[in-house]
Design a protein around this motif. Structure first.
Motif, PDB file in Angstrom:
ATOM      1  N   MET A  36      14.029   9.387  -6.572  1.00 28.65           N
ATOM      2  CA  MET A  36      14.597   9.303  -5.227  1.00 28.65           C
ATOM      3  C   MET A  36      14.446   7.885  -4.692  1.00 28.65           C
ATOM      4  O   MET A  36      13.356   7.478  -4.301  1.00 28.65           O
ATOM      5  CB  MET A  36      13.892  10.306  -4.300  1.00 28.65           C
ATOM      6  N   PRO A  37      15.510   7.122  -4.684  1.00 30.28           N
ATOM      7  CA  PRO A  37      15.425   5.689  -4.343  1.00 30.28           C
ATOM      8  C   PRO A  37      14.932   5.412  -2.931  1.00 30.28           C
ATOM      9  O   PRO A  37      14.419   4.330  -2.654  1.00 30.28           O
ATOM     10  CB  PRO A  37      16.863   5.192  -4.525  1.00 30.28           C
ATOM     11  N   GLN A  38      15.108   6.388  -2.025  1.00 35.29           N
ATOM     12  CA  GLN A  38      14.780   6.142  -0.621  1.00 35.29           C
ATOM     13  C   GLN A  38      13.304   6.277  -0.308  1.00 35.29           C
ATOM     14  O   GLN A  38      12.847   5.891   0.765  1.00 35.29           O
ATOM     15  CB  GLN A  38      15.568   7.115   0.270  1.00 35.29           C
ATOM     16  N   LYS A  39      12.513   6.829  -1.243  1.00 32.11           N
ATOM     17  CA  LYS A  39      11.145   7.206  -0.936  1.00 32.11           C
ATOM     18  C   LYS A  39      10.209   6.007  -0.798  1.00 32.11           C
ATOM     19  O   LYS A  39      10.298   5.037  -1.543  1.00 32.11           O
ATOM     20  CB  LYS A  39      10.585   8.142  -2.020  1.00 32.11           C
ATOM     21  N   LYS A  40       9.314   6.126   0.175  1.00 30.81           N
ATOM     22  CA  LYS A  40       8.191   5.204   0.339  1.00 30.81           C
ATOM     23  C   LYS A  40       6.969   6.066   0.608  1.00 30.81           C
ATOM     24  O   LYS A  40       6.779   6.563   1.722  1.00 30.81           O
ATOM     25  CB  LYS A  40       8.432   4.223   1.482  1.00 30.81           C
ATOM     26  N   ASN A  41       6.165   6.264  -0.421  1.00 34.73           N
ATOM     27  CA  ASN A  41       5.109   7.267  -0.378  1.00 34.73           C
ATOM     28  C   ASN A  41       3.737   6.655  -0.049  1.00 34.73           C
ATOM     29  O   ASN A  41       3.393   5.585  -0.558  1.00 34.73           O
ATOM     30  CB  ASN A  41       5.006   7.989  -1.718  1.00 34.73           C
ATOM     31  N   PRO A  42       2.929   7.363   0.749  1.00 31.50           N
ATOM     32  CA  PRO A  42       1.569   6.903   1.074  1.00 31.50           C
ATOM     33  C   PRO A  42       0.580   7.291  -0.024  1.00 31.50           C
ATOM     34  O   PRO A  42      -0.455   7.911   0.230  1.00 31.50           O
ATOM     35  CB  PRO A  42       1.284   7.629   2.388  1.00 31.50           C
ATOM     36  N   ASP A  43       0.903   6.925  -1.264  1.00 31.06           N
ATOM     37  CA  ASP A  43       0.114   7.379  -2.415  1.00 31.06           C
ATOM     38  C   ASP A  43      -1.359   7.008  -2.315  1.00 31.06           C
ATOM     39  O   ASP A  43      -2.228   7.783  -2.722  1.00 31.06           O
ATOM     40  CB  ASP A  43       0.686   6.783  -3.710  1.00 31.06           C
ATOM     41  N   PHE A  44      -1.639   5.821  -1.805  1.00 33.16           N
ATOM     42  CA  PHE A  44      -3.027   5.349  -1.827  1.00 33.16           C
ATOM     43  C   PHE A  44      -3.873   6.066  -0.776  1.00 33.16           C
ATOM     44  O   PHE A  44      -5.064   6.326  -0.993  1.00 33.16           O
ATOM     45  CB  PHE A  44      -3.070   3.833  -1.673  1.00 33.16           C
ATOM     46  N   ALA A  45      -3.258   6.422   0.341  1.00 35.43           N
ATOM     47  CA  ALA A  45      -3.959   7.260   1.309  1.00 35.43           C
ATOM     48  C   ALA A  45      -4.219   8.634   0.708  1.00 35.43           C
ATOM     49  O   ALA A  45      -5.300   9.216   0.877  1.00 35.43           O
ATOM     50  CB  ALA A  45      -3.141   7.382   2.596  1.00 35.43           C
ATOM     51  N   GLU A  46      -3.236   9.162  -0.010  1.00 37.30           N
ATOM     52  CA  GLU A  46      -3.411  10.460  -0.661  1.00 37.30           C
ATOM     53  C   GLU A  46      -4.503  10.397  -1.722  1.00 37.30           C
ATOM     54  O   GLU A  46      -5.284  11.345  -1.892  1.00 37.30           O
ATOM     55  CB  GLU A  46      -2.090  10.907  -1.284  1.00 37.30           C
ATOM     56  N   LEU A  47      -4.561   9.288  -2.439  1.00 34.85           N
ATOM     57  CA  LEU A  47      -5.563   9.153  -3.494  1.00 34.85           C
ATOM     58  C   LEU A  47      -6.968   9.064  -2.904  1.00 34.85           C
ATOM     59  O   LEU A  47      -7.920   9.641  -3.446  1.00 34.85           O
ATOM     60  CB  LEU A  47      -5.270   7.912  -4.340  1.00 34.85           C
ATOM     61  N   ILE A  48      -7.111   8.359  -1.791  1.00 31.25           N
ATOM     62  CA  ILE A  48      -8.405   8.324  -1.097  1.00 31.25           C
ATOM     63  C   ILE A  48      -8.807   9.741  -0.691  1.00 31.25           C
ATOM     64  O   ILE A  48      -9.955  10.154  -0.878  1.00 31.25           O
ATOM     65  CB  ILE A  48      -8.331   7.404   0.140  1.00 31.25           C
ATOM     66  N   ARG A  49      -7.856  10.473  -0.160  1.00 30.09           N
ATOM     67  CA  ARG A  49      -8.115  11.859   0.231  1.00 30.09           C
ATOM     68  C   ARG A  49      -8.527  12.692  -0.988  1.00 30.09           C
ATOM     69  O   ARG A  49      -9.441  13.510  -0.918  1.00 30.09           O
ATOM     70  CB  ARG A  49      -6.848  12.435   0.870  1.00 30.09           C
ATOM     71  N   GLY A  50      -7.861  12.463  -2.110  1.00 30.79           N
ATOM     72  CA  GLY A  50      -8.154  13.226  -3.318  1.00 30.79           C
ATOM     73  C   GLY A  50      -9.493  12.906  -3.940  1.00 30.79           C
ATOM     74  O   GLY A  50     -10.146  13.783  -4.526  1.00 30.79           O
ATOM     75  N   LYS A  51      -9.929  11.665  -3.837  1.00 35.53           N
ATOM     76  CA  LYS A  51     -11.182  11.260  -4.468  1.00 35.53           C
ATOM     77  C   LYS A  51     -12.413  11.826  -3.760  1.00 35.53           C
ATOM     78  O   LYS A  51     -13.521  11.762  -4.291  1.00 35.53           O
ATOM     79  CB  LYS A  51     -11.263   9.724  -4.533  1.00 35.53           C
ATOM     80  N   THR A  52     -12.215  12.377  -2.578  1.00 39.09           N
ATOM     81  CA  THR A  52     -13.338  12.966  -1.853  1.00 39.09           C
ATOM     82  C   THR A  52     -13.999  14.079  -2.660  1.00 39.09           C
ATOM     83  O   THR A  52     -15.227  14.184  -2.708  1.00 39.09           O
ATOM     84  CB  THR A  52     -12.855  13.508  -0.496  1.00 39.09           C
ATOM     85  N   GLY A  53     -13.193  14.914  -3.308  1.00 38.56           N
ATOM     86  CA  GLY A  53     -13.741  16.000  -4.111  1.00 38.56           C
ATOM     87  C   GLY A  53     -14.606  15.504  -5.247  1.00 38.56           C
ATOM     88  O   GLY A  53     -15.610  16.136  -5.606  1.00 38.56           O
ATOM     89  N   ARG A  54     -14.217  14.377  -5.804  1.00 36.03           N
ATOM     90  CA  ARG A  54     -15.002  13.775  -6.885  1.00 36.03           C
ATOM     91  C   ARG A  54     -16.390  13.364  -6.392  1.00 36.03           C
ATOM     92  O   ARG A  54     -17.402  13.596  -7.059  1.00 36.03           O
ATOM     93  CB  ARG A  54     -14.223  12.568  -7.413  1.00 36.03           C
TER      94      ARG A  54
ATOM     95  N   PHE B  86       0.825  -1.197   0.000  1.00 38.71           N
ATOM     96  CA  PHE B  86       0.000   0.000   0.000  1.00 38.71           C
ATOM     97  C   PHE B  86       0.869   1.260   0.000  1.00 38.71           C
ATOM     98  O   PHE B  86       0.514   2.287   0.578  1.00 38.71           O
ATOM     99  CB  PHE B  86      -0.942  -0.013   1.210  1.00 38.71           C
ATOM    100  N   SER B  87       2.010   1.158  -0.676  1.00 33.42           N
ATOM    101  CA  SER B  87       2.931   2.283  -0.807  1.00 33.42           C
ATOM    102  C   SER B  87       3.489   2.286  -2.224  1.00 33.42           C
ATOM    103  O   SER B  87       3.382   1.302  -2.955  1.00 33.42           O
ATOM    104  CB  SER B  87       4.091   2.170   0.191  1.00 33.42           C
ATOM    105  N   THR B  88       4.086   3.413  -2.594  1.00 31.95           N
ATOM    106  CA  THR B  88       4.788   3.497  -3.882  1.00 31.95           C
ATOM    107  C   THR B  88       6.129   4.164  -3.657  1.00 31.95           C
ATOM    108  O   THR B  88       6.391   4.746  -2.602  1.00 31.95           O
ATOM    109  CB  THR B  88       3.986   4.306  -4.925  1.00 31.95           C
ATOM    110  N   GLY B  89       6.976   4.113  -4.680  1.00 28.68           N
ATOM    111  CA  GLY B  89       8.278   4.740  -4.603  1.00 28.68           C
ATOM    112  C   GLY B  89       8.370   5.950  -5.504  1.00 28.68           C
ATOM    113  O   GLY B  89       7.379   6.434  -6.036  1.00 28.68           O
ATOM    114  N   SER B  90       9.569   6.447  -5.651  1.00 28.98           N
ATOM    115  CA  SER B  90       9.833   7.622  -6.485  1.00 28.98           C
ATOM    116  C   SER B  90      10.643   7.208  -7.702  1.00 28.98           C
ATOM    117  O   SER B  90      11.496   6.315  -7.625  1.00 28.98           O
ATOM    118  CB  SER B  90      10.601   8.677  -5.686  1.00 28.98           C
ATOM    119  N   SER B  91      10.381   7.882  -8.823  1.00 29.60           N
ATOM    120  CA  SER B  91      11.125   7.576 -10.049  1.00 29.60           C
ATOM    121  C   SER B  91      12.539   8.120 -10.008  1.00 29.60           C
ATOM    122  O   SER B  91      13.382   7.730 -10.821  1.00 29.60           O
ATOM    123  CB  SER B  91      10.388   8.148 -11.263  1.00 29.60           C
TER     124      SER B  91
END
Length: 475
Positions: free
Chosen positions: A279-297, A272-277
């Motif tokens: 920055m090798p060290q990154k572990k991003n909470p993309d899916f939590a962010e996407l849930i947050r973003g879909k609220t506007g929709r 439930f995480s993604t990386g960066s194209s």
């Protein structure tokens, strides 16, 4: 020729035909449309309006068409305009005159209202089931981490320590209220408009109650004008979706914060995480962010239908063709968000020591120190000021309240005694909140009894919803 083409001398322009077509959206309601046609045909035969032979032919033809759509083998033609015309024209092509009799005593107006209500019931039930799964996960994680303490916050500033289980159960209750709203949307949709015809009813001796029960409705709509023009039930579903999206967004925001380097309270699963194209060290909470973003929709879909309905005179207007796409989109969006959130919470690692260490920052014992003085007779407002001065002293010294020498406490007030240390202990502070709904282990234990009762009740409610025409996948 269109089913309504008898009054027209010329054909519809291709561009306007495409503009007016709802088939790309309402083809997803094929199961609802076929269920309504099947119930209507059975009632027509029972009432002697069509023959039993015609009914059996119609039922057989509808079953074959449904099976083909289920299998993805049915070819939709945009010339059919909508799902009702697509199925009826194909049925007539296959079975002949009997197919033409199916529409006796009904209009596309009550037909589309029926399909939409059946779909709203199905979508509400699906969301209720997904809601239950997330709540079950929240309860499990809360129980598994029953002793973990973290800083409770107001204004995103450290306020008082709370149990993580208590924090998670706050979201449980939010989603419980969402379940109730979805249930209310289900109830609002659970009334049959079939038999209202275009707007005024019909001269045929229809049995509206029979068709309602055959489709799984518990009642009929008593006014034919209201039956074909009402979309309040969809607004109820939109509102339930929007509120639940808001709650999901709040939880997603906390997951984003908690998984950051600054907080470090949790570590998300790789699933439930993604990386960066770059920055090798990154572990991003993309899916939590996407849930947050879909609220506007989801919010936008609610507003779209509110604006669509706001100026419509009775009864049916073509504007109402715009009622289904947003509801389907919001339900699909929320189903995905609920599933992803459940998986994310279920698999995240709780960094308990990091949470406890954070309780050492922000003077979380301040309220309890003020309460200590108040319990010894000092008015709370005076106690508040005394502790405020102690906090200021801590800021000057660069320390926390528990680091101050006892002499400093005594200088601030002679009411302080050596037992003040008990008011500075994080676990003791948490354990002292024993009022109903509080954060102490004993209070949370009692809260969990209410949680289990509500879960059992809501699980039984979903199981007792009765026959619901499910959404199909073949369209």
């Amino acid at each position: 020729m269109a089913l309504w083409g008898g009054r027209f001398e010329g054909g519809v322009d291709v561009s306007t035909q495409e503009f007016g077509a709802s088939l790309p959206v309402d083809k997803h309601l094929y199961k609802q449309d076929i269920a309504g046609s099947r119930a209507h045909a059975a009632m027509l035969a029972k009432q002697g309006i069509i023959t039993e032979a015609d009914y059996e032919t119609i039922a057989s033809g509808l079953a074959a068409i449904e099976a083909e759509i289920d299998a993805g083998a049915f070819v939709f033609d945009i010339n059919d305009e909508d799902i009702h015309m697509a199925i009826e024209s194909e049925l007539t092509r296959r079975i002949g005159e009997a197919g033409k009799r199916l529409h006796t005593g009904r209009s596309r107006n009550d037909q589309v209202a029926t399909d939409t209500r059946l779909a709203a019931k199905a979508l509400s039930k699906q969301l209720m089931e997904a809601n239950l799964k997330l709540r079950q996960v929240l309860v499990r994680v809360a129980i598994d981490n029953g002793t973990v303490v973290l800083p409770g916050m107001t204004h995103l500033q450290h306020a008082q320590p709370v149990l993580l289980s208590h924090h998670l159960l706050a979201y449980y209750w939010m989603f419980t209220r969402d379940f109730k709203r979805l249930d209310a949307a289900f109830e609002a949709a659970d009334a049959s408009p079939l038999g209202a015809a275009a707007l005024a009813g019909t001269t045929y001796p229809l049995d509206r109650v029979a068709t309602a029960y055959a489709m799984g409705f518990t009642r009929v709509i008593p006014n034919s004008l209201d039956a074909v023009s009402d979309r309040d039930f969809l607004l109820d579903l939109h509102f339930a979706c929007s509120t639940m999206a808001m709650h999901l967004s709040r939880l997603a925001e906390e997951i984003v914060l908690w998984s950051s380097s600054e907080f470090g309270y949790i570590t998300l699963s790789d699933s439930f995480s993604t990386g960066s194209s770059i920055m090798p060290q990154k572990k991003n909470p993309d899916f939590a962010e996407l849930i947050r973003g879909k609220t506007g929709r989801v919010y936008g879909n609610l507003m779209q239908l509110l604006v669509t309905c706001k100026g419509l005179p009775l009864a049916y207007n073509k504007d109402l063709q715009e009622d289904k796409e947003g509801a389907l989109d919001s339900a699909r969006t929320l189903s995905q968000c609920l599933e992803v959130m459940a998986g994310m919470v279920d698999t995240m690692h709780i960094n308990a020591e990091r949470m406890r260490a954070a309780c050492r920052v922000g003077h979380l014992a301040a309220t309890d120190v003020a309460d200590y003085l108040a319990k010894k007779g000092m008015p709370f407002r005076e106690a508040h000021a005394v502790v405020g001065h102690l906090v200021l002293e801590c800021d000057h010294r660069g320390c926390q309240l528990e680091d101050l020498p006892f002499e400093v406490f005594q200088e601030a007030s002679p009411l302080f005694a050596p037992d003040i240390t008990s008011a500075l202990d994080i676990d003791a502070i948490v354990a002292a909140r024993t009022t109903e709904g509080g954060t102490s282990p004993s209070a949370v234990k009692e809260q969990l009894k209410f949680v289990r009762t509500s879960l059992v009740g809501d699980e039984a409610r979903v199981g007792g919803l009765g026959y619901v025409v499910s959404m199909g996948a073949g369209a």
